[in-house]
Design an enzyme around this catalytic site. Structure first.
Site, mmCIF file in Angstrom:
data_model
loop_
_atom_site.group_PDB
_atom_site.id
_atom_site.type_symbol
_atom_site.label_atom_id
_atom_site.label_comp_id
_atom_site.label_asym_id
_atom_site.label_seq_id
_atom_site.Cartn_x
_atom_site.Cartn_y
_atom_site.Cartn_z
ATOM 1 N N LYS A 94 0.810 -1.225 0.015
ATOM 2 C CA LYS A 94 0.077 -0.072 0.048
ATOM 3 C C LYS A 94 1.022 1.293 0.046
ATOM 4 O O LYS A 94 1.824 1.404 0.905
ATOM 5 C CB LYS A 94 -0.999 -0.008 1.214
ATOM 6 N N LYS A 130 5.469 1.717 -3.074
ATOM 7 C CA LYS A 130 5.365 3.352 -3.785
ATOM 8 C C LYS A 130 5.217 2.855 -5.205
ATOM 9 O O LYS A 130 6.202 2.096 -5.819
ATOM 10 C CB LYS A 130 6.360 4.192 -3.023
ATOM 11 N N ASP A 170 -0.505 10.830 -4.801
ATOM 12 C CA ASP A 170 0.621 11.475 -4.031
ATOM 13 C C ASP A 170 0.973 12.775 -4.927
ATOM 14 O O ASP A 170 -0.181 12.853 -5.524
ATOM 15 C CB ASP A 170 1.984 10.338 -4.071
ATOM 16 N N THR A 213 -4.597 13.519 5.053
ATOM 17 C CA THR A 213 -3.288 13.423 5.257
ATOM 18 C C THR A 213 -3.110 14.976 5.908
ATOM 19 O O THR A 213 -2.396 14.859 7.411
ATOM 20 C CB THR A 213 -2.275 13.630 4.040
ATOM 21 N N ASN A 244 -2.505 18.919 -2.127
ATOM 22 C CA ASN A 244 -3.665 18.242 -1.195
ATOM 23 C C ASN A 244 -3.295 18.303 0.457
ATOM 24 O O ASN A 244 -3.859 18.888 0.991
ATOM 25 C CB ASN A 244 -3.584 16.836 -1.841
HETATM 26 P P1 NDP Z 1 0.231 17.687 -4.542
HETATM 27 O O1 NDP Z 1 0.868 17.494 -5.947
HETATM 28 O O2 NDP Z 1 -1.149 17.946 -4.225
HETATM 29 O O3 NDP Z 1 1.330 18.881 -4.161
HETATM 30 C C1 NDP Z 1 2.594 19.173 -4.228
HETATM 31 C C2 NDP Z 1 2.867 20.464 -3.475
HETATM 32 O O4 NDP Z 1 4.038 20.516 -3.352
HETATM 33 C C3 NDP Z 1 2.630 21.733 -4.763
HETATM 34 O O5 NDP Z 1 2.275 22.689 -4.136
HETATM 35 C C4 NDP Z 1 3.954 21.563 -5.585
HETATM 36 O O6 NDP Z 1 4.166 22.686 -6.152
HETATM 37 C C5 NDP Z 1 4.843 21.377 -4.263
HETATM 38 N N1 NDP Z 1 6.273 20.720 -4.763
HETATM 39 C C6 NDP Z 1 6.364 19.544 -5.382
HETATM 40 N N2 NDP Z 1 7.477 19.545 -5.692
HETATM 41 C C7 NDP Z 1 8.316 20.355 -5.360
HETATM 42 C C8 NDP Z 1 9.535 20.869 -5.315
HETATM 43 N N3 NDP Z 1 10.430 20.014 -6.021
HETATM 44 N N4 NDP Z 1 9.822 21.914 -4.863
HETATM 45 C C9 NDP Z 1 8.982 22.999 -4.217
HETATM 46 N N5 NDP Z 1 7.525 22.474 -4.146
HETATM 47 C C10 NDP Z 1 7.184 21.247 -4.718
HETATM 48 O O7 NDP Z 1 1.120 16.666 -3.648
HETATM 49 P P2 NDP Z 1 0.367 16.215 -2.028
HETATM 50 O O8 NDP Z 1 -0.156 17.434 -1.548
HETATM 51 O O9 NDP Z 1 -0.320 14.778 -2.224
HETATM 52 O O10 NDP Z 1 1.745 15.640 -1.483
HETATM 53 C C11 NDP Z 1 2.824 16.585 -0.754
HETATM 54 C C12 NDP Z 1 3.734 15.737 0.065
HETATM 55 O O11 NDP Z 1 2.972 15.056 1.040
HETATM 56 C C13 NDP Z 1 4.645 14.500 -0.606
HETATM 57 O O12 NDP Z 1 5.850 14.699 0.231
HETATM 58 C C14 NDP Z 1 3.734 13.475 -0.521
HETATM 59 O O13 NDP Z 1 4.743 12.464 -0.490
HETATM 60 C C15 NDP Z 1 3.497 13.514 1.008
HETATM 61 N N6 NDP Z 1 2.284 12.752 1.267
HETATM 62 C C16 NDP Z 1 0.876 12.605 0.509
HETATM 63 C C17 NDP Z 1 -0.170 12.238 0.946
HETATM 64 C C18 NDP Z 1 -1.625 12.096 0.288
HETATM 65 O O14 NDP Z 1 -2.497 11.679 1.035
HETATM 66 N N7 NDP Z 1 -1.660 12.828 -0.807
HETATM 67 C C19 NDP Z 1 0.192 11.126 2.077
HETATM 68 C C20 NDP Z 1 1.297 11.092 2.908
HETATM 69 C C21 NDP Z 1 2.491 12.039 2.482
HETATM 70 P P3 NDP Z 1 3.968 22.808 -7.748
HETATM 71 O O15 NDP Z 1 2.942 22.857 -8.130
HETATM 72 O O16 NDP Z 1 4.952 24.005 -8.409
HETATM 73 O O17 NDP Z 1 4.609 21.382 -8.116
#
Ligand code: NDP
Length: 454
Positions: A94, A130, A170, A213, A244
């Site tokens: 998962k 993953k 993710d 999350t 998210n």
């Molecule tokens: P989203 O794609 O919804 O959002 C990601 C955000 O992070 C965007 O604002 C994006 O900006 C920014 N971002 C991504 N890459 C970079 C980078 N290299 N430098 C700066 N900003 C960046 O993803 P999530 O919110 O789902 O996930 C965010 C984090 O949370 C990740 O680490 C993920 O693994 C973790 N996570 C998520 C879960 C989930 O349920 N969604 C569960 C547990 C952990 P931009 O639009 O400019 O790319």
């Protein structure tokens, strides 16, 4: 403790590095775990005799595949797809799928490895995995995203299943992508099963999964505060990212009386000098989730929002009580940590996976900043995915209130496990990294011992 076992840790890490060359994110994740697990194993030889550490760092299976798809001009594009099926000792694999140009094997192995411990902490029967692709959904049309998702799932469907491996979203994989992938799976397999989580509640999804999350991260931080009879009321909170996790962490902080002063994307950050309002959060959600715009557009529309191009939120021109990094790995380094410490930060809770570099974490420890690692703090997402799987298996759907209550109780339980395994007998201080690692490890390692050398 690390000093006492330095030789064992260094020797283990040099073996990991020679077996997995050029995987820096993976080394970072493994090192952070073994620094706390090796001392524990030395005192509990049963795990050493079963060679658990070597076995748990080796994925059970890694799948890599070509993903050809047609763009809007009729050109054939090619990306690479992956699924790392890391550990199935306590349940089906998962973990999310990430679509981002930075995706490679090292990133997915780090995420899959972390996922093993995180999933164990939820107390649900979830193994660790993953996957994803170096495909970038940004700037693509809906039709291109659909073409890609269908091609990706055409291969992935051979390897997953409701009792085998259940991916979720993710970075870059939200409701739209999950919908396209689920549709293709259903078409190819002719079955409507809970093979993906994060589905729309209209067709098999769980209420609260999108929020889980972010909400869970804030519930965990609230538990930390409660230990010192404190609360989020009136606290100034810096959140990074605007996807998210960031959106729903912000929503829950507002609900609990805190003030969120920042959000960001990979181009820069926005500063809300009076704290973001509920109306501004709604506008941001519409901008990011529907219009797929950039955070800078928020500043263009409001005089009390300022945009800082190319900077990180940790530079925000104000005091900060709590930091919740919610964007991506290594987005908070040592110099950022020092800035936060100067601004008065007391708690850092990782909404993202491994957003803090090891040097940043060290700086937090040295300055008595309470540090909650992602595998504990952000486990509410996968926990609610586990609740979605349970609802799918029973062919029923729980109310929003019930799922939210379950999520809250799981986060409280994860916090308790961290306290149980991470409290220093002399000082009474909780080391949340040690607590989370050992609690997750014990559960998975015991199952691996029970099941023999498989
Ligand atoms: P989203 O794609 O919804 O959002 C990601 C955000 O992070 C965007 O604002 C994006 O900006 C920014 N971002 C991504 N890459 C970079 C980078 N290299 N430098 C700066 N900003 C960046 O993803 P999530 O919110 O789902 O996930 C965010 C984090 O949370 C990740 O680490 C993920 O693994 C973790 N996570 C998520 C879960 C989930 O349920 N969604 C569960 C547990 C952990 P931009 O639009 O400019 O790319």
């Amino acid at each position: 403790m690390r000093q006492k076992y330095k030789a064992e840790i260094d020797s283990f890490m040099s073996e990991v590095k020679s077996r997995n060359p050029d995987e820096p994110e993976f080394f970072q994740a493994v090192e952070e775990v073994v620094e706390t697990i090796i001392p524990f194993i030395e005192e509990h030889p049963i795990y050493k005799e079963a060679n658990i550490l070597h076995r748990i760092t080796e994925p059970e299976r890694v799948i890599m595949f070509r993903v050809p798809w047609l763009d809007s001009e009729g050109n054939i594009q090619v990306n690479r797809g992956y699924r790392v099926e890391y550990n199935s000792a306590i349940g089906p694999y998962k973990g999310g799928l990430r679509f981002h140009p930075s995706v490679n094997l090292s990133v997915l192995k780090f995420l899959g490895f972390e996922q093993i411990f995180k999933n164990a902490l939820t107390t649900l029967p979830l193994g660790g995995g993953k996957g994803g692709s170096d495909f970038d959904p940004k700037g693509k049309t809906d039709a291109e995203v659909m073409n890609f998702c269908q091609s990706f799932m055409s291969e992935l469907q051979r390897h997953i299943g409701a009792n085998t491996d259940v991916p979720a979203g993710d970075i870059g994989v939200g409701a739209r992508e999950i919908g396209y992938m689920f549709g293709q799976y259903k078409r190819l397999r002719n079955e409507f099963t809970g093979v993906l989580t994060g589905k729309s509640p209209n067709w098999g999804g769980s209420f609260i999964r999108p929020e889980a999350t972010g909400y869970g991260s804030v519930y965990f931080i609230d538990e930390i505060l409660k230990r010192s009879n404190d609360s989020l009321e009136g606290k100034t909170v810096a959140v990074s990212g605007s996807g998210n996790v960031s959106q729903y962490a912000t929503e829950k902080v507002l609900e609990l009386g805190g003030k969120v002063v920042t959000l960001s994307d990979s181009s820069g950050y926005i500063y809300f000098k009076d704290g973001i309002t509920r109306e501004q959060l709604d506008e941001l959600m519409e901008l990011k989730n529907v219009k797929r715009g950039r955070v800078s557009e928020m500043a263009a529309n409001h005089s009390n929002i300022e945009y800082f191009e190319g900077e990180r939120v940790w530079n925000a021109p104000c005091t900060i009580d709590i930091a919740i990094p919610c964007a991506t790995q290594n987005e908070l380094d040592e110099s950022d940590a020092k800035k936060l410490i100067e601004k008065g930060v007391k708690i850092v809770g990782e909404g993202a996976n491994m957003p803090s570099t090891p040097e940043a974490v060290e700086a937090f420890y040295e300055n008595d900043v309470i540090f909650g690692p992602g595998k504990a703090v952000n486990a509410g997402g996968v926990a609610t995915s586990g609740l979605e799987m349970a609802q799918n298996a029973m062919n029923m759907r729980w109310s929003r209130e019930k799922v939210d209550q379950e999520l809250l109780s799981i986060m409280k339980n994860i916090h308790e496990q961290c306290v149980r395994y991470g409290t220093d007998d002399e000082t009474g201080k909780v080391d949340y990294v040690r607590g989370a690692n050992i609690a997750g490890f014990v559960k998975v390692a015991d199952a691996m011992i029970d099941q023999g050398a498989v």
